[in-house]
Design an enzyme around this catalytic site. Structure first.
Site, PDB file in Angstrom:
ATOM      1  N   LYS A 166      -3.790  20.614 -87.305  1.00 20.74           N
ATOM      2  CA  LYS A 166      -2.774  20.536 -88.349  1.00 20.74           C
ATOM      3  C   LYS A 166      -1.769  21.637 -88.054  1.00 20.74           C
ATOM      4  O   LYS A 166      -1.970  22.800 -88.393  1.00 20.74           O
ATOM      5  CB  LYS A 166      -3.414  20.731 -89.729  1.00 20.74           C
ATOM      6  CG  LYS A 166      -2.640  20.056 -90.887  1.00 20.74           C
ATOM      7  CD  LYS A 166      -1.266  20.620 -91.141  1.00 20.74           C
ATOM      8  CE  LYS A 166      -1.325  21.923 -91.904  1.00 20.74           C
ATOM      9  NZ  LYS A 166       0.061  22.426 -92.265  1.00 20.74           N
ATOM     10  N   GLU A 180      -7.665  34.639 -88.086  1.00 22.35           N
ATOM     11  CA  GLU A 180      -6.763  35.730 -87.712  1.00 22.35           C
ATOM     12  C   GLU A 180      -5.683  35.727 -88.775  1.00 22.35           C
ATOM     13  O   GLU A 180      -4.845  34.833 -88.822  1.00 22.35           O
ATOM     14  CB  GLU A 180      -6.204  35.511 -86.308  1.00 22.35           C
ATOM     15  CG  GLU A 180      -5.561  36.768 -85.722  1.00 22.35           C
ATOM     16  CD  GLU A 180      -4.079  36.840 -86.017  1.00 22.35           C
ATOM     17  OE1 GLU A 180      -3.696  37.617 -86.920  1.00 22.35           O
ATOM     18  OE2 GLU A 180      -3.312  36.141 -85.354  1.00 22.35           O
ATOM     19  N   GLU A 226       2.315  42.952 -96.564  1.00 21.68           N
ATOM     20  CA  GLU A 226       2.887  42.367 -95.348  1.00 21.68           C
ATOM     21  C   GLU A 226       4.181  41.626 -95.690  1.00 21.68           C
ATOM     22  O   GLU A 226       4.203  40.789 -96.596  1.00 21.68           O
ATOM     23  CB  GLU A 226       1.904  41.410 -94.687  1.00 21.68           C
ATOM     24  CG  GLU A 226       2.430  40.830 -93.383  1.00 21.68           C
ATOM     25  CD  GLU A 226       1.459  39.848 -92.730  1.00 21.68           C
ATOM     26  OE1 GLU A 226       1.368  39.835 -91.493  1.00 21.68           O
ATOM     27  OE2 GLU A 226       0.802  39.094 -93.482  1.00 21.68           O
TER      28      GLU A 226
END
Length: 485
Positions: free
Chosen positions: A178, A254, A389
């Protein structure tokens, strides 16, 4: 107008629902094409095709034949380099120089490297004593995990997708990919390459769509999917983990990062600034390994900030092929997020050294997703732009006075993905590196990758390690066989 179709069981197909969505050029906001949205029906078909391939020609194919096929995939990507480059740059807007030197070559290399790792991985065996004196032999074998769901991000679409697909196929699995809804091009094109080199039907499947209540969620919850590998935002990873928990499906994540850069007083300042330019602004800051927090020894602080700001001002923004070295963000939605952090920095009292807004690139690009490369100073460590972030071309620079102080500052984060450190003192390099809470630590460099080494993060930056033989730990199951002699 391009059409991005699913690739299921070796064939391109439109979605059964008839739903499509726009693929937007981030440089100017124009529509590149229509992407077919997949749902439960497409995920079911892809998983069934993958399972059938595992029970059929792919599952019975000799290892060397399978690995030779992956070398052919890599060779064919190289032969169709310009097509992959055009598709990658169209989706992301990144500079041609960047994509041609990193994204496409690494996309091909991932198939070669992991094919060679699997071909040369050693086996494990143990001779043991038994009461009757005859003994026994234990040996371990690796078998494919089965059907692997691959959910890939938009920042390095081909590179990070093949980083997962390469080892998965090398180990004998079948995959359902995907890709990000923002970047469907190169993943779709790879299906054609698989057919050209003779990879059996059902081994490589692609279903386009979104996350919740779309292809992404249906893939993570599917009972025929044995493992999920995901690169992306931490909150999405947490949702995927919950979806996989009911059936105890394995996961490799990750996730996000808030990576520090440490620059000691004895570093080569010019080289350090050159590295920081890449780690802060490369790919418009859309790199999970990027440096959004910089700590510079007070004795070189002013010089470092001045040189980094001068470098940021020299960056040339523009579309692919224009000689640019800084492209746009991936979308207007992401641009709005990054700009909101630019405003937060000001609200919290930052000194804006350079940037902080939207560049004026002319009428042709005014609907693109452009932001200025931005440097701040003067914030406390609890500021939002230091804790969270951002994933944009920005960084905050703070001075420090001693080694213990900067180690504490670097480790004061919920993330633990990467760090870059600069010093000419070899003893200090080893001493500090071993105290940094990150999965990847570079000394006097950044983004220098040997694909045989472990890759992954700690804390909220991920679960597991991939790369070299470490990928085999995720993409295979080990079975021990005990033979009584």
């Amino acid at each position: 107008m391009r059409e991005y179709m699913h690739f299921i069981n070796g064939e391109y197909t439109r979605g059964s629902s008839g739903k499509t969505f726009d693929n937007i050029n981030p440089c100017d906001g124009s529509v590149l094409g229509q992407v077919h949205e997949g749902g439960q029906a497409e995920i079911d078909a892809a998983c069934e095709a993958a399972r059938a391939a595992m029970k059929g020609p792919w599952g019975s194919m000799p290892m060397n034949e399978r690995l030779d096929l992956l070398h052919k995939v890599a060779d064919r990507i190289d032969e169709r380099f310009d097509e992959f480059l055009e598709a990658e740059c169209a989706d992301t807007g990144k500079p041609v120089e960047l994509a041609s030197h990193i994204d496409i070559p690494r996309g091909a290399a991932n198939f070669r490297v992991f094919a060679d790792v699997v071909r040369n991985v050693p086996a494990e065996s143990f001779r043991m004593d038994t009461p009757d004196g005859r003994g026994a032999l234990n040996y371990a074998i690796r078998v494919p995990k089965g059907v692997v769901g691959v959910i890939a991000p938009w920042n390095l679409p081909l590179l990070l997708m093949t980083w997962k697909v390469g080892p998965a196929l090398a180990c004998g699995n079948a995959v359902v990919v995907k890709p990000s809804e923002e970047t469907p091009g190169t993943t779709t094109l790879l299906g054609d390459v698989m057919n050209e080199v003779g990879v059996p039907k059902g081994v490589f499947n692609v279903v386009h769509g979104f996350g919740p209540n779309s292809a992404g969620e249906f893939l993570t919850r599917h009972k025929q999917v044995d493992a999920i590998t995901f690169t992306g935002e931490t909150r999405t990873g947490a949702a995927i983990m919950k979806a996989c928990s009911d059936r105890i499906a394995d996961v490799s994540f990750e996730l996000g990062g808030k990576n520090p850069g440490i620059f000691f007083e004895d570093c080569d300042v010019d080289n350090a600034v050159s590295v920081a330019m890449r780690s802060c602004f490369g790919n418009c800051g859309q790199v999970c390994l990027g440096t959004e927090r910089i700590y510079v020894h007070r004795s070189i602080f002013d010089e470092f900030v001045d040189k980094l700001a001068a470098g940021a001002k020299r960056l040339k923004m523009g579309p692919p092929g224009s000689g640019s070295n800084l492209g746009p963000l991936i979308s207007r939605q992401h641009r709005d997020k990054v700009l909101s952090y630019y405003q937060k920095a000001v609200d919290e009292g930052a000194t804006v050294v350079t940037g902080g807004g939207v560049p004026d690139l002319g009428e042709a690009l005014e609907n693109g997703s452009w932001v200025e490369p931005t440097i701040w100073t003067g914030l406390s460590e609890d500021a939002a732009v230091i804790r969270e972030e951002i994933f944009g071309p920005c960084t905050h620079v703070r001075p420090f006075d001693d080694e213990d102080e900067v180690i504490a500052l670097a480790n004061d984060t919920d993330y633990g993905l990467a760090a870059t450190m600069h010093t000419r003192d070899a003893l200090r390099a080893h001493r500090v590196a071993q105290q940094l809470e990150a999965g990847l630590i570079w000394v006097n460099e950044w983004f220098l990758r040997d694909l045989r080494t472990p890759f992954g993060g700690s804390k909220m930056s991920g679960i597991g390690r991939e790369g070299g033989v470490h990928s085999l730990e995720f993409y295979t199951e080990m079975r021990n066989i005990c033979i009584k002699l």
